[in-house]
Scaffold this motif. Sequence first.
Motif, PDB file in Angstrom:
ATOM      1  N   GLU A  38       0.827  -1.207   0.000  1.00  0.00           N
ATOM      2  CA  GLU A  38       0.000   0.000   0.000  1.00  0.00           C
ATOM      3  C   GLU A  38       0.866   1.263   0.000  1.00  0.00           C
ATOM      4  O   GLU A  38       0.562   2.224  -0.700  1.00  0.00           O
ATOM      5  CB  GLU A  38      -0.927   0.005   1.217  1.00  0.00           C
ATOM      6  CG  GLU A  38      -2.034  -1.013   1.136  1.00  0.00           C
ATOM      7  CD  GLU A  38      -2.832  -1.128   2.421  1.00  0.00           C
ATOM      8  OE1 GLU A  38      -2.549  -0.383   3.387  1.00  0.00           O
ATOM      9  OE2 GLU A  38      -3.737  -1.972   2.461  1.00  0.00           O
ATOM     10  N   GLY A  39       1.940   1.264   0.781  1.00  0.00           N
ATOM     11  CA  GLY A  39       2.841   2.416   0.825  1.00  0.00           C
ATOM     12  C   GLY A  39       3.511   2.652  -0.513  1.00  0.00           C
ATOM     13  O   GLY A  39       3.645   3.798  -0.971  1.00  0.00           O
TER      14      GLY A  39
ATOM     15  N   GLN B 251       3.734   5.770  -5.706  1.00  0.00           N
ATOM     16  CA  GLN B 251       3.603   5.847  -7.153  1.00  0.00           C
ATOM     17  C   GLN B 251       2.482   6.800  -7.561  1.00  0.00           C
ATOM     18  O   GLN B 251       2.630   7.549  -8.517  1.00  0.00           O
ATOM     19  CB  GLN B 251       3.335   4.464  -7.742  1.00  0.00           C
ATOM     20  CG  GLN B 251       4.553   3.572  -7.727  1.00  0.00           C
ATOM     21  CD  GLN B 251       4.262   2.221  -8.337  1.00  0.00           C
ATOM     22  OE1 GLN B 251       3.183   1.657  -8.150  1.00  0.00           O
ATOM     23  NE2 GLN B 251       5.233   1.681  -9.055  1.00  0.00           N
ATOM     24  N   ARG B 252       1.374   6.775  -6.827  1.00  0.00           N
ATOM     25  CA  ARG B 252       0.253   7.669  -7.143  1.00  0.00           C
ATOM     26  C   ARG B 252       0.624   9.130  -6.916  1.00  0.00           C
ATOM     27  O   ARG B 252       0.220  10.002  -7.667  1.00  0.00           O
ATOM     28  CB  ARG B 252      -0.965   7.333  -6.278  1.00  0.00           C
ATOM     29  CG  ARG B 252      -1.721   6.122  -6.719  1.00  0.00           C
ATOM     30  CD  ARG B 252      -3.051   6.016  -5.988  1.00  0.00           C
ATOM     31  NE  ARG B 252      -2.907   5.974  -4.540  1.00  0.00           N
ATOM     32  CZ  ARG B 252      -2.764   4.877  -3.809  1.00  0.00           C
ATOM     33  NH1 ARG B 252      -2.741   3.705  -4.410  1.00  0.00           N
ATOM     34  NH2 ARG B 252      -2.653   4.929  -2.501  1.00  0.00           N
ATOM     35  N   ASN B 253       1.378   9.411  -5.866  1.00  0.00           N
ATOM     36  CA  ASN B 253       1.702  10.782  -5.484  1.00  0.00           C
ATOM     37  C   ASN B 253       3.008  11.291  -6.083  1.00  0.00           C
ATOM     38  O   ASN B 253       3.443  12.383  -5.749  1.00  0.00           O
ATOM     39  CB  ASN B 253       1.767  10.901  -3.960  1.00  0.00           C
ATOM     40  CG  ASN B 253       0.437  10.633  -3.321  1.00  0.00           C
ATOM     41  OD1 ASN B 253      -0.602  10.901  -3.905  1.00  0.00           O
ATOM     42  ND2 ASN B 253       0.463  10.094  -2.125  1.00  0.00           N
TER      43      ASN B 253
END
Length: 84
Positions: free
Chosen positions: A67-68, A73-75
């Motif tokens: 999750e981290g 990757q998203r941010n």
Amino acid sequence: MSLLLAALAALATGTAEAAPPADEALKPGQRKAKMICNVETPTGSRVGKRVCLTEEDFKRRQEESREGFAEMQRNHNVNRSSGN
């Protein structure tokens, strides 16, 4: 970040099973927790550290790392400022 690297290192190494401490008393109907031991080598070190966790804790730790990593990757491009 170091948790992510530790989890990736744990995935790369083999696992060994260990028995839980004998002094833990089990209640009727309770099962022993399966322990998993890994040697985790921190980034920049050649010396590994043995880490033993229950199977449930190990899976939770792996999921938190995934999750981290996905959040990083998203941010990735969100906080960048434009050039000059």
